[in-house]
Design a protein around this motif. Structure first.
Motif, PDB file in Angstrom:
ATOM      1  N   THR A  20     -37.048  70.247 -44.159  1.00 26.26           N
ATOM      2  CA  THR A  20     -36.469  70.758 -42.911  1.00 26.26           C
ATOM      3  C   THR A  20     -35.520  69.733 -42.317  1.00 26.26           C
ATOM      4  O   THR A  20     -34.425  70.082 -41.867  1.00 26.26           O
ATOM      5  N   PHE A  21     -35.936  68.486 -42.323  1.00 25.00           N
ATOM      6  CA  PHE A  21     -35.077  67.430 -41.778  1.00 25.00           C
ATOM      7  C   PHE A  21     -33.749  67.384 -42.503  1.00 25.00           C
ATOM      8  O   PHE A  21     -32.680  67.336 -41.877  1.00 25.00           O
ATOM      9  N   TYR A  22     -33.761  67.407 -43.828  1.00 25.99           N
ATOM     10  CA  TYR A  22     -32.510  67.299 -44.581  1.00 25.99           C
ATOM     11  C   TYR A  22     -31.676  68.574 -44.469  1.00 25.99           C
ATOM     12  O   TYR A  22     -30.446  68.528 -44.537  1.00 25.99           O
ATOM     13  N   LYS A  23     -32.329  69.719 -44.274  1.00 27.28           N
ATOM     14  CA  LYS A  23     -31.585  70.961 -44.037  1.00 27.28           C
ATOM     15  C   LYS A  23     -30.865  70.876 -42.696  1.00 27.28           C
ATOM     16  O   LYS A  23     -29.699  71.257 -42.578  1.00 27.28           O
ATOM     17  N   TRP A  24     -31.569  70.360 -41.675  1.00 27.98           N
ATOM     18  CA  TRP A  24     -30.932  70.157 -40.374  1.00 27.98           C
ATOM     19  C   TRP A  24     -29.785  69.162 -40.482  1.00 27.98           C
ATOM     20  O   TRP A  24     -28.746  69.336 -39.867  1.00 27.98           O
ATOM     21  N   LYS A  25     -29.995  68.102 -41.263  1.00 19.73           N
ATOM     22  CA  LYS A  25     -28.968  67.078 -41.402  1.00 19.73           C
ATOM     23  C   LYS A  25     -27.721  67.660 -42.058  1.00 19.73           C
ATOM     24  O   LYS A  25     -26.596  67.310 -41.680  1.00 19.73           O
ATOM     25  N   ALA A  26     -27.907  68.560 -43.016  1.00 20.08           N
ATOM     26  CA  ALA A  26     -26.758  69.196 -43.661  1.00 20.08           C
ATOM     27  C   ALA A  26     -26.005  70.098 -42.691  1.00 20.08           C
ATOM     28  O   ALA A  26     -24.778  70.195 -42.734  1.00 20.08           O
ATOM     29  N   LYS A  27     -26.746  70.745 -41.794  1.00 18.08           N
ATOM     30  CA  LYS A  27     -26.114  71.681 -40.867  1.00 18.08           C
ATOM     31  C   LYS A  27     -25.579  70.986 -39.621  1.00 18.08           C
ATOM     32  O   LYS A  27     -24.473  71.274 -39.177  1.00 18.08           O
ATOM     33  N   PHE A  28     -26.359  70.097 -39.029  1.00 21.12           N
ATOM     34  CA  PHE A  28     -26.010  69.496 -37.753  1.00 21.12           C
ATOM     35  C   PHE A  28     -25.570  68.039 -37.847  1.00 21.12           C
ATOM     36  O   PHE A  28     -25.295  67.426 -36.822  1.00 21.12           O
ATOM     37  N   GLY A  29     -25.540  67.465 -39.022  1.00 24.01           N
ATOM     38  CA  GLY A  29     -25.186  66.058 -39.159  1.00 24.01           C
ATOM     39  C   GLY A  29     -23.798  65.765 -38.621  1.00 24.01           C
ATOM     40  O   GLY A  29     -22.826  66.399 -39.001  1.00 24.01           O
ATOM     41  N   GLY A  30     -23.698  64.828 -37.714  1.00 28.34           N
ATOM     42  CA  GLY A  30     -22.415  64.439 -37.143  1.00 28.34           C
ATOM     43  C   GLY A  30     -21.953  65.292 -35.978  1.00 28.34           C
ATOM     44  O   GLY A  30     -20.898  65.025 -35.402  1.00 28.34           O
ATOM     45  N   LEU A  31     -22.722  66.314 -35.601  1.00 26.52           N
ATOM     46  CA  LEU A  31     -22.334  67.160 -34.478  1.00 26.52           C
ATOM     47  C   LEU A  31     -22.887  66.612 -33.169  1.00 26.52           C
ATOM     48  O   LEU A  31     -23.933  65.973 -33.136  1.00 26.52           O
ATOM     49  N   GLU A  32     -22.171  66.884 -32.118  1.00 27.83           N
ATOM     50  CA  GLU A  32     -22.669  66.593 -30.783  1.00 27.83           C
ATOM     51  C   GLU A  32     -23.299  67.870 -30.232  1.00 27.83           C
ATOM     52  O   GLU A  32     -23.151  68.952 -30.804  1.00 27.83           O
ATOM     53  N   VAL A  33     -23.963  67.767 -29.100  1.00 31.68           N
ATOM     54  CA  VAL A  33     -24.678  68.900 -28.523  1.00 31.68           C
ATOM     55  C   VAL A  33     -23.718  70.042 -28.199  1.00 31.68           C
ATOM     56  O   VAL A  33     -24.004  71.210 -28.493  1.00 31.68           O
ATOM     57  N   THR A  34     -22.563  69.730 -27.622  1.00 29.40           N
ATOM     58  CA  THR A  34     -21.622  70.792 -27.255  1.00 29.40           C
ATOM     59  C   THR A  34     -21.083  71.506 -28.493  1.00 29.40           C
ATOM     60  O   THR A  34     -20.909  72.728 -28.477  1.00 29.40           O
ATOM     61  N   GLU A  35     -20.847  70.756 -29.547  1.00 29.62           N
ATOM     62  CA  GLU A  35     -20.363  71.360 -30.785  1.00 29.62           C
ATOM     63  C   GLU A  35     -21.432  72.258 -31.397  1.00 29.62           C
ATOM     64  O   GLU A  35     -21.122  73.320 -31.944  1.00 29.62           O
ATOM     65  N   ALA A  36     -22.698  71.859 -31.301  1.00 24.14           N
ATOM     66  CA  ALA A  36     -23.790  72.666 -31.844  1.00 24.14           C
ATOM     67  C   ALA A  36     -23.937  73.968 -31.060  1.00 24.14           C
ATOM     68  O   ALA A  36     -24.188  75.029 -31.647  1.00 24.14           O
ATOM     69  N   LYS A  37     -23.785  73.896 -29.746  1.00 19.98           N
ATOM     70  CA  LYS A  37     -23.848  75.110 -28.934  1.00 19.98           C
ATOM     71  C   LYS A  37     -22.718  76.062 -29.308  1.00 19.98           C
ATOM     72  O   LYS A  37     -22.912  77.272 -29.417  1.00 19.98           O
ATOM     73  N   ARG A  38     -21.536  75.515 -29.502  1.00 18.04           N
ATOM     74  CA  ARG A  38     -20.382  76.334 -29.899  1.00 18.04           C
ATOM     75  C   ARG A  38     -20.617  76.969 -31.266  1.00 18.04           C
ATOM     76  O   ARG A  38     -20.312  78.145 -31.471  1.00 18.04           O
ATOM     77  N   LEU A  39     -21.191  76.211 -32.193  1.00 18.83           N
ATOM     78  CA  LEU A  39     -21.513  76.731 -33.512  1.00 18.83           C
ATOM     79  C   LEU A  39     -22.491  77.891 -33.401  1.00 18.83           C
ATOM     80  O   LEU A  39     -22.320  78.924 -34.056  1.00 18.83           O
ATOM     81  N   ARG A  40     -23.505  77.754 -32.581  1.00 15.89           N
ATOM     82  CA  ARG A  40     -24.514  78.809 -32.407  1.00 15.89           C
ATOM     83  C   ARG A  40     -23.876  80.079 -31.838  1.00 15.89           C
ATOM     84  O   ARG A  40     -24.146  81.172 -32.320  1.00 15.89           O
ATOM     85  N   THR A  41     -23.020  79.942 -30.833  1.00 14.98           N
ATOM     86  CA  THR A  41     -22.386  81.126 -30.253  1.00 14.98           C
ATOM     87  C   THR A  41     -21.458  81.803 -31.258  1.00 14.98           C
ATOM     88  O   THR A  41     -21.403  83.033 -31.319  1.00 14.98           O
ATOM     89  N   LEU A  42     -20.745  81.009 -32.059  1.00 15.96           N
ATOM     90  CA  LEU A  42     -19.874  81.596 -33.074  1.00 15.96           C
ATOM     91  C   LEU A  42     -20.680  82.332 -34.147  1.00 15.96           C
ATOM     92  O   LEU A  42     -20.265  83.403 -34.620  1.00 15.96           O
ATOM     93  N   GLU A  43     -21.835  81.785 -34.527  1.00 22.51           N
ATOM     94  CA  GLU A  43     -22.680  82.454 -35.519  1.00 22.51           C
ATOM     95  C   GLU A  43     -23.202  83.780 -34.975  1.00 22.51           C
ATOM     96  O   GLU A  43     -23.238  84.780 -35.697  1.00 22.51           O
TER      97      GLU A  43
END
Length: 88
Positions: free
Chosen positions: A37-60
């Motif tokens: 799970t950790f490495y799956k998260w790292k592949a998806k969210f690695g290098g992202l900031e919180v605002t970028e992750a929120k934007r990614l979620r809304t786009l998905e």
């Protein structure tokens, strides 16, 4: 799809904790997640900031809604073509 019990902010916090120098196994044990799970998260969210992750979620979410609308429209078109091709 099953939602994670962790929010995007928490996931990014966990990843940053490991990037700060903590051992991956300790981080996983402390938060109750597997290494996979950790490495799956790292592949998806690695290098992202919180605002970028929120934007990614809304786009998905928006993408999923649009795909559903397109599938329904294509089904309607197929049904109408089938009805119109039959002779009355």
């Amino acid at each position: 799809m099953k939602r994670s019990r962790f929010s995007d902010e928490q996931i990014i916090g966990i990843l940053k904790e490991q990037e700060a120098g903590a051992v991956t196994a300790d981080v996983c044990r402390r938060h109750g997640i597997s290494k996979a799970t950790f490495y799956k998260w790292k592949a998806k969210f690695g290098g992202l900031e919180v605002t970028e992750a929120k934007r990614l979620r809304t786009l998905e979410e928006e993408n999923a809604k649009l795909q559903k609308l397109l599938a329904e429209a294509m089904l309607d078109i197929a049904v109408l073509k089938d009805i119109s091709s039959k002779k009355w």
